[in-house]
Design an enzyme around this catalytic site. Sequence first.
Site, PDB file in Angstrom:
ATOM      1  N   ARG A 154      -3.728 -13.082  -3.093  1.00  0.00           N
ATOM      2  CA  ARG A 154      -3.350 -11.735  -3.535  1.00  0.00           C
ATOM      3  C   ARG A 154      -4.051 -11.354  -4.841  1.00  0.00           C
ATOM      4  O   ARG A 154      -4.418 -10.196  -5.045  1.00  0.00           O
ATOM      5  CB  ARG A 154      -1.829 -11.663  -3.690  1.00  0.00           C
ATOM      6  CG  ARG A 154      -1.108 -11.686  -2.341  1.00  0.00           C
ATOM      7  CD  ARG A 154       0.361 -11.966  -2.504  1.00  0.00           C
ATOM      8  NE  ARG A 154       1.130 -11.681  -1.306  1.00  0.00           N
ATOM      9  CZ  ARG A 154       2.442 -11.903  -1.201  1.00  0.00           C
ATOM     10  NH1 ARG A 154       3.119 -12.414  -2.228  1.00  0.00           N
ATOM     11  NH2 ARG A 154       3.084 -11.609  -0.088  1.00  0.00           N
ATOM     12  N   PHE A 209      10.646   2.071  -2.085  1.00  0.00           N
ATOM     13  CA  PHE A 209       9.327   1.930  -1.459  1.00  0.00           C
ATOM     14  C   PHE A 209       9.410   1.518   0.012  1.00  0.00           C
ATOM     15  O   PHE A 209       8.384   1.326   0.662  1.00  0.00           O
ATOM     16  CB  PHE A 209       8.461   0.921  -2.244  1.00  0.00           C
ATOM     17  CG  PHE A 209       9.101  -0.430  -2.465  1.00  0.00           C
ATOM     18  CD1 PHE A 209       9.097  -1.402  -1.471  1.00  0.00           C
ATOM     19  CD2 PHE A 209       9.710  -0.737  -3.679  1.00  0.00           C
ATOM     20  CE1 PHE A 209       9.690  -2.645  -1.666  1.00  0.00           C
ATOM     21  CE2 PHE A 209      10.300  -1.984  -3.889  1.00  0.00           C
ATOM     22  CZ  PHE A 209      10.285  -2.937  -2.871  1.00  0.00           C
ATOM     23  N   LYS A 267      -2.190  -8.669   6.805  1.00  0.00           N
ATOM     24  CA  LYS A 267      -1.767  -7.277   6.917  1.00  0.00           C
ATOM     25  C   LYS A 267      -2.973  -6.362   7.176  1.00  0.00           C
ATOM     26  O   LYS A 267      -4.125  -6.779   7.028  1.00  0.00           O
ATOM     27  CB  LYS A 267      -1.035  -6.879   5.625  1.00  0.00           C
ATOM     28  CG  LYS A 267       0.264  -7.662   5.374  1.00  0.00           C
ATOM     29  CD  LYS A 267       0.894  -7.193   4.068  1.00  0.00           C
ATOM     30  CE  LYS A 267       2.158  -7.934   3.718  1.00  0.00           C
ATOM     31  NZ  LYS A 267       2.714  -7.477   2.420  1.00  0.00           N
ATOM     32  N   HIS A 306       1.392 -11.615   4.200  1.00  0.00           N
ATOM     33  CA  HIS A 306       2.822 -11.918   4.082  1.00  0.00           C
ATOM     34  C   HIS A 306       2.999 -13.411   4.310  1.00  0.00           C
ATOM     35  O   HIS A 306       2.359 -13.981   5.192  1.00  0.00           O
ATOM     36  CB  HIS A 306       3.626 -11.152   5.137  1.00  0.00           C
ATOM     37  CG  HIS A 306       5.047 -11.641   5.231  1.00  0.00           C
ATOM     38  ND1 HIS A 306       6.004 -11.254   4.334  1.00  0.00           N
ATOM     39  CD2 HIS A 306       5.637 -12.541   6.061  1.00  0.00           C
ATOM     40  CE1 HIS A 306       7.144 -11.880   4.621  1.00  0.00           C
ATOM     41  NE2 HIS A 306       6.943 -12.660   5.667  1.00  0.00           N
TER      42      HIS A 306
HETATM   43  P1  TYD Z   1       8.998  -8.925  -0.886  1.00  0.00           P
HETATM   44  O1  TYD Z   1       9.590  -9.391   0.412  1.00  0.00           O
HETATM   45  O2  TYD Z   1       9.898  -8.740  -2.062  1.00  0.00           O
HETATM   46  O3  TYD Z   1       7.821  -9.901  -1.374  1.00  0.00           O
HETATM   47  P2  TYD Z   1       6.947 -11.003  -0.618  1.00  0.00           P
HETATM   48  O4  TYD Z   1       6.111 -10.268   0.411  1.00  0.00           O
HETATM   49  O5  TYD Z   1       6.098 -11.607  -1.710  1.00  0.00           O
HETATM   50  O6  TYD Z   1       7.914 -12.002  -0.024  1.00  0.00           O
HETATM   51  O7  TYD Z   1       8.247  -7.533  -0.646  1.00  0.00           O
HETATM   52  C1  TYD Z   1       7.717  -7.186   0.591  1.00  0.00           C
HETATM   53  C2  TYD Z   1       6.531  -6.271   0.399  1.00  0.00           C
HETATM   54  O8  TYD Z   1       6.938  -5.054  -0.220  1.00  0.00           O
HETATM   55  C3  TYD Z   1       5.493  -6.862  -0.528  1.00  0.00           C
HETATM   56  O9  TYD Z   1       4.607  -7.726   0.147  1.00  0.00           O
HETATM   57  C4  TYD Z   1       4.831  -5.652  -1.109  1.00  0.00           C
HETATM   58  C5  TYD Z   1       5.913  -4.584  -1.096  1.00  0.00           C
HETATM   59  N1  TYD Z   1       6.518  -4.335  -2.426  1.00  0.00           N
HETATM   60  C6  TYD Z   1       6.113  -3.210  -3.138  1.00  0.00           C
HETATM   61  O10 TYD Z   1       5.250  -2.445  -2.682  1.00  0.00           O
HETATM   62  N2  TYD Z   1       6.685  -2.966  -4.353  1.00  0.00           N
HETATM   63  C7  TYD Z   1       7.613  -3.799  -4.890  1.00  0.00           C
HETATM   64  O11 TYD Z   1       8.107  -3.530  -6.028  1.00  0.00           O
HETATM   65  C8  TYD Z   1       8.025  -4.963  -4.156  1.00  0.00           C
HETATM   66  C9  TYD Z   1       9.058  -5.916  -4.715  1.00  0.00           C
HETATM   67  C10 TYD Z   1       7.450  -5.191  -2.917  1.00  0.00           C
END
Ligand code: TYD
Length: 169
Positions: free
Chosen positions: A108, A58, A10, A125
């Site tokens: 992370r 968010f 990212k 990601h």
């Molecule tokens: P998500 O798809 O739930 O997690 P991952 O990337 O681990 O599969 O979330 C997407 C992105 O959203 C995550 O990388 C960071 C952001 N995010 C927040 O900023 N706050 C939050 O509470 C969550 C769940 C995600």
Amino acid sequence: MDQAVLILIKPDGLKKSLTGNILTRLSETKLEIVAAKMVRVSKSLAEEHYKHLKDKPFFPEIIHYLQGDLHDRKKVMALVYWGPDAITKCRDLAGSTNPEEAEATSIRGSYGRITTSGVYENVVHVSSNVPEAEREIKLWFNPDEIIVDLYGTKTVAQKECATKVWADK
Ligand code: TYD
């Protein structure tokens, strides 16, 4: 079982010059990189990528984040890793979504942070499961950008399709 997984470095990862470190960490998996490119992320691509989070408070901020608006780096590096249990291996290395909960030695845990407005800037990601990986890889890549045949393809003739080519070719 061989799997494909989409990895995005990212904009915060690029701004912090972490590309090399992240790729080195991912090489521990012994998976094969079968596609890689730099992408300028449009709003529609970011919104489609995170469509499962559309109703979250968010959502607007993670769209800005993925587009690079928060880091003055309007690009991400997109890669497809392929091999046995690729999703679990890459997600284990990436660590938890919340960088403060991620294991300290994970990507992370090592490099992520939570902004004062509460967005998780977690540097990478990684697709979460097999159907999501397929959806995301098809969203970010065309078949001919991937050096193995991952999913079914078809050939279509395109009429009057303008394509940019090198000026001296
Ligand atoms: P998500 O798809 O739930 O997690 P991952 O990337 O681990 O599969 O979330 C997407 C992105 O959203 C995550 O990388 C960071 C952001 N995010 C927040 O900023 N706050 C939050 O509470 C969550 C769940 C995600």
